[in-house]
Design a protein around this motif. Structure first.
Motif, PDB file in Angstrom:
ATOM      1  N   GLY B 205     -15.835  12.544  58.821  1.00 55.35           N
ATOM      2  CA  GLY B 205     -16.181  13.824  59.433  1.00 55.35           C
ATOM      3  C   GLY B 205     -16.283  13.766  60.949  1.00 55.35           C
ATOM      4  N   LYS B 206     -17.444  14.184  61.466  1.00 56.59           N
ATOM      5  CA  LYS B 206     -17.622  14.331  62.915  1.00 56.59           C
ATOM      6  C   LYS B 206     -17.549  13.007  63.671  1.00 56.59           C
ATOM      7  N   ALA B 207     -17.801  11.869  62.980  1.00 54.64           N
ATOM      8  CA  ALA B 207     -17.777  10.579  63.673  1.00 54.64           C
ATOM      9  C   ALA B 207     -16.371  10.253  64.164  1.00 54.64           C
ATOM     10  N   LEU B 208     -15.355  10.859  63.510  1.00 58.72           N
ATOM     11  CA  LEU B 208     -13.962  10.579  63.878  1.00 58.72           C
ATOM     12  C   LEU B 208     -13.617  11.281  65.179  1.00 58.72           C
ATOM     13  N   PHE B 209     -13.164  10.492  66.192  1.00 54.05           N
ATOM     14  CA  PHE B 209     -12.721  11.095  67.451  1.00 54.05           C
ATOM     15  C   PHE B 209     -11.463  11.928  67.171  1.00 54.05           C
ATOM     16  N   SER B 210     -11.279  13.031  67.896  1.00 55.76           N
ATOM     17  CA  SER B 210     -10.061  13.822  67.678  1.00 55.76           C
ATOM     18  C   SER B 210      -8.855  13.151  68.349  1.00 55.76           C
ATOM     19  N   THR B 211      -9.091  12.303  69.352  1.00 54.85           N
ATOM     20  CA  THR B 211      -7.989  11.557  69.972  1.00 54.85           C
ATOM     21  C   THR B 211      -7.423  10.553  68.977  1.00 54.85           C
ATOM     22  N   ARG B 212      -6.109  10.543  68.846  1.00 57.72           N
ATOM     23  CA  ARG B 212      -5.419   9.519  68.065  1.00 57.72           C
ATOM     24  C   ARG B 212      -4.699   8.611  69.051  1.00 57.72           C
ATOM     25  N   ILE B 213      -4.801   7.297  68.870  1.00 62.63           N
ATOM     26  CA  ILE B 213      -4.055   6.386  69.741  1.00 62.63           C
ATOM     27  C   ILE B 213      -2.704   6.140  69.075  1.00 62.63           C
ATOM     28  N   PRO B 214      -1.611   6.575  69.698  1.00 55.39           N
ATOM     29  CA  PRO B 214      -0.284   6.445  69.060  1.00 55.39           C
ATOM     30  C   PRO B 214       0.199   4.993  69.105  1.00 55.39           C
ATOM     31  N   ARG B 215       1.159   4.652  68.240  1.00 51.01           N
ATOM     32  CA  ARG B 215       1.822   3.346  68.400  1.00 51.01           C
ATOM     33  C   ARG B 215       2.710   3.484  69.632  1.00 51.01           C
ATOM     34  N   ASN B 216       2.525   2.629  70.608  1.00 48.52           N
ATOM     35  CA  ASN B 216       3.244   2.741  71.880  1.00 48.52           C
ATOM     36  C   ASN B 216       3.500   1.336  72.419  1.00 48.52           C
ATOM     37  N   VAL B 217       4.753   0.955  72.582  1.00 44.63           N
ATOM     38  CA  VAL B 217       5.096  -0.424  72.944  1.00 44.63           C
ATOM     39  C   VAL B 217       4.508  -0.827  74.306  1.00 44.63           C
ATOM     40  N   ARG B 218       4.273   0.117  75.196  1.00 44.93           N
ATOM     41  CA  ARG B 218       3.681  -0.203  76.506  1.00 44.93           C
ATOM     42  C   ARG B 218       2.286  -0.822  76.341  1.00 44.93           C
ATOM     43  N   LEU B 219       1.569  -0.435  75.267  1.00 42.58           N
ATOM     44  CA  LEU B 219       0.237  -1.015  75.013  1.00 42.58           C
ATOM     45  C   LEU B 219       0.359  -2.485  74.630  1.00 42.58           C
ATOM     46  N   SER B 220       1.442  -2.849  73.956  1.00 41.59           N
ATOM     47  CA  SER B 220       1.558  -4.257  73.558  1.00 41.59           C
ATOM     48  C   SER B 220       2.258  -5.094  74.637  1.00 41.59           C
ATOM     49  N   GLU B 221       2.893  -4.426  75.596  1.00 37.88           N
ATOM     50  CA  GLU B 221       3.510  -5.172  76.704  1.00 37.88           C
ATOM     51  C   GLU B 221       2.492  -5.480  77.804  1.00 37.88           C
ATOM     52  N   ALA B 222       1.548  -4.561  78.008  1.00 37.47           N
ATOM     53  CA  ALA B 222       0.606  -4.676  79.131  1.00 37.47           C
ATOM     54  C   ALA B 222      -0.144  -6.012  79.158  1.00 37.47           C
ATOM     55  N   PRO B 223      -0.647  -6.519  78.004  1.00 35.00           N
ATOM     56  CA  PRO B 223      -1.418  -7.779  78.057  1.00 35.00           C
ATOM     57  C   PRO B 223      -0.638  -8.964  78.608  1.00 35.00           C
ATOM     58  N   SER B 224       0.680  -8.967  78.454  1.00 32.02           N
ATOM     59  CA  SER B 224       1.442 -10.110  78.970  1.00 32.02           C
ATOM     60  C   SER B 224       1.501 -10.072  80.494  1.00 32.02           C
ATOM     61  N   HIS B 225       1.100  -8.935  81.098  1.00 33.76           N
ATOM     62  CA  HIS B 225       1.001  -8.842  82.557  1.00 33.76           C
ATOM     63  C   HIS B 225      -0.455  -8.920  83.010  1.00 33.76           C
ATOM     64  N   GLY B 226      -1.376  -9.117  82.038  1.00 29.25           N
ATOM     65  CA  GLY B 226      -2.796  -9.247  82.378  1.00 29.25           C
ATOM     66  C   GLY B 226      -3.392  -7.974  82.929  1.00 29.25           C
ATOM     67  N   LYS B 227      -2.833  -6.834  82.551  1.00 26.32           N
ATOM     68  CA  LYS B 227      -3.319  -5.562  83.091  1.00 26.32           C
ATOM     69  C   LYS B 227      -3.625  -4.559  81.978  1.00 26.32           C
ATOM     70  N   PRO B 228      -4.619  -3.699  82.225  1.00 24.20           N
ATOM     71  CA  PRO B 228      -4.802  -2.558  81.320  1.00 24.20           C
ATOM     72  C   PRO B 228      -3.564  -1.654  81.464  1.00 24.20           C
ATOM     73  N   VAL B 229      -3.267  -0.877  80.433  1.00 25.12           N
ATOM     74  CA  VAL B 229      -2.048  -0.084  80.436  1.00 25.12           C
ATOM     75  C   VAL B 229      -2.027   0.951  81.573  1.00 25.12           C
ATOM     76  N   ILE B 230      -3.225   1.351  82.026  1.00 25.31           N
ATOM     77  CA  ILE B 230      -3.295   2.371  83.083  1.00 25.31           C
ATOM     78  C   ILE B 230      -2.703   1.838  84.396  1.00 25.31           C
ATOM     79  N   LEU B 231      -2.730   0.492  84.565  1.00 30.19           N
ATOM     80  CA  LEU B 231      -2.108  -0.119  85.756  1.00 30.19           C
ATOM     81  C   LEU B 231      -0.650  -0.477  85.481  1.00 30.19           C
TER      82      LEU B 231
END
Ligand SMILES: Nc1ncnc2c1ncn2[C@@H]1O[C@H](COP(=O)(O)OP(=O)(O)OP(=O)(O)O)[C@@H](O)[C@H]1O
Ligand SMILES: Nc1ncnc2c1ncn2[C@@H]1O[C@H](COP(=O)(O)OP(=O)(O)OP(=O)(O)O)[C@@H](O)[C@H]1O
Ligand SMILES: [Mg+2]
Ligand SMILES: [Mg+2]
Lengths: 252, 252
Positions: B205-231
């Motif tokens: 119910g309400k505990a569920l955030f309405s934001t869904r995090i999509p599958r996005n390859v940029r999220l799995s590439e970012a760690p190899s550059h040591g950066k959060p995806v926002i950078l």
């Protein structure tokens, strides 16, 4: 001679359970006898094979010596594929085991006093950690099958896993070797997948299976039907890749 | 008042570390101060933020009381985002902790004797297990943020996780509550994703955030550059979804 393989990697979500279930099923359809041991407190291999968690006669009572192998083994929908069921309270076992003598040898002890001659392969599904349950699997096994997801973090943890395997071999299990490494969730369109493949090839050489397990949604749908993918959708790329992996495993 | 959130789920590979790094960074850019604590022996949050594992002055020496918070905290490339680094030998800590009195309280004790007034949020990255490290995080936290991958096994483990949280609340930490649940690696084209969403909605119910995090390859590439995806790629769907999640978290 029965081959005991631990399917391990402390990185979570890299395809350990999916490999145990589907490689196990694919080997079994080659007229072999396979025993799956669910050593993960999540008991995903148990539900993925259509079984329910064990209150009694499961991995917990097998390791503690309360029940024999024959009492614990259950059949699955695949002829030639049998299972020792996992259970959630196994999570408490790790804390319990920590204070016992010979805590690394419980599974090895239980297997060595069982008659495994009916089985060609024993596949042990490990939890995502290098704690006492995984150590028990590595001490009991002849070889380790590593599943490596085609992602950065999965590659990063590989050297630590290999160090741990060498340590277990030196201290507790002289016969332990790396049986093989398989790349999972591989997508040849992604640069990241190709980079991980290059690194793994350089790092692992012949140990790396040439079969790549592709990312295939049928593999993630099958567990909700309690079936290996070969029963859920035998023509899928996921099912075909595990048949190809089974042929490679049988030839080693 | 500092909010201490444990990001937990015993299921492996469900986006715990990715959420700690990217939610942490997204909250920090809203002019907040965030402290990330890497409690996972894999130390993925440490490398994903561009840091190296700690030999000293890391989570190990902080929990044991050897070093103070100020001595252990390091900065990251994001202004307002600080880190207490993880380390591989933390895996041995769980076995060590098992035999100590008050073994569930080590982190809570270290945090309660530290000055957290500089921080608006503390995010604790947990390992994929319900062992002593995760229990320490749940005992120390005000709330739990659950990351649930849009897959069958991830959903299956949810009831067990919620039971564990209730048990911790009853025995050791009266203030613990479920702060929120976020669906990760969500792909609206997949039937499986939609089915998991339906179940989670019914169950949470309400505990569920309405934001869904999509599958996005940029999220799995970012760690190899040591950066959060926002950078790494601020315009990616992954980066945008974590900014949206940050806004929801700040409004709770
Ligand atoms: N090749 C694949 N293609 C698509 N999905 C996959 C594939 N392999 C595994 N999955 C899915 O990814 C998730 C993680 O896989 P799995 O549970 O087998 O990993 P694991 O290493 O056993 O995880 P844990 O560390 O929690 O034990 C599951 O939801 C599974 O269904
Ligand atoms: N939304 C996403 N889209 C694509 N890839 C993702 C996403 N979230 C995480 N990943 C990737 O999936 C893998 C698993 O994510 P992550 O390591 O954050 O999970 P975890 O729960 O912290 O794993 P563990 O249980 O091992 O600690 C990582 O390689 C990560 O880069
Ligand atoms: Mg598993
Ligand atoms: Mg993680």
């Amino acid at each position: 001679m029965t081959k005991i393989l631990a399917v391990a990697n402390q990185k979570g979500g890299v395809g350990k359970t999916t490999t145990v279930i589907n490689l196990g099923a694919s080997i079994a359809v080659h007229d072999k006898e396979v025993l799956v041991i669910d050593l993960d407190p999540q008991a995903n291999a148990t539900s993925g094979l259509g079984s329910t968690e064990a209150d009694s006669c499961g991995i917990h009572s097998f390791i503690s010596g309360e029940n024999s192998l024959e009492e614990c083994v259950v059949s699955t929908e695949i002829e030639g594929l049998s299972l020792i069921r996992g259970a959630r309270h196994l999570a408490g076992t790790e804390i319990e085991l920590a204070s016992q003598d010979e805590r690394e040898f419980f599974l090895a002890e239980a297997l060595s006093t069982s008659d495994l001659s009916n089985y060609d392969y024993v596949l042990i599904d490990c939890p995502p950690s290098l704690g006492l349950l995984t150590i028990n699997a590595l001490v009991a096994a002849d070889g380790v099958l590593l599943t490596v997801q085609s992602e950065y973090y999965a590659l990063e943890g590989l050297s630590h896993l290999i160090e741990t395997i060498k340590r277990i071999k030196a201290h507790w299990n002289k016969r332990l070797k790396i049986f093989g490494v398989v790349l999972t969730m591989y997508d040849k369109r992604l640069k990241l997948s190709r980079e991980v493949e290059e690194e793994a090839d350089k790092f692992l050489g012949k140990a790396l299976f040439s079969t790549r397990i592709p990312r295939n949604v049928r593999l993630s749908e099958a567990p909700s039907h309690g079936k290996p993918v070969i029963l859920y959708d035998a023509y899928s790329s996921g099912a075909k890749s595990y048949m190809s992996l089974a042929r490679e495993v049988l030839s080693r």
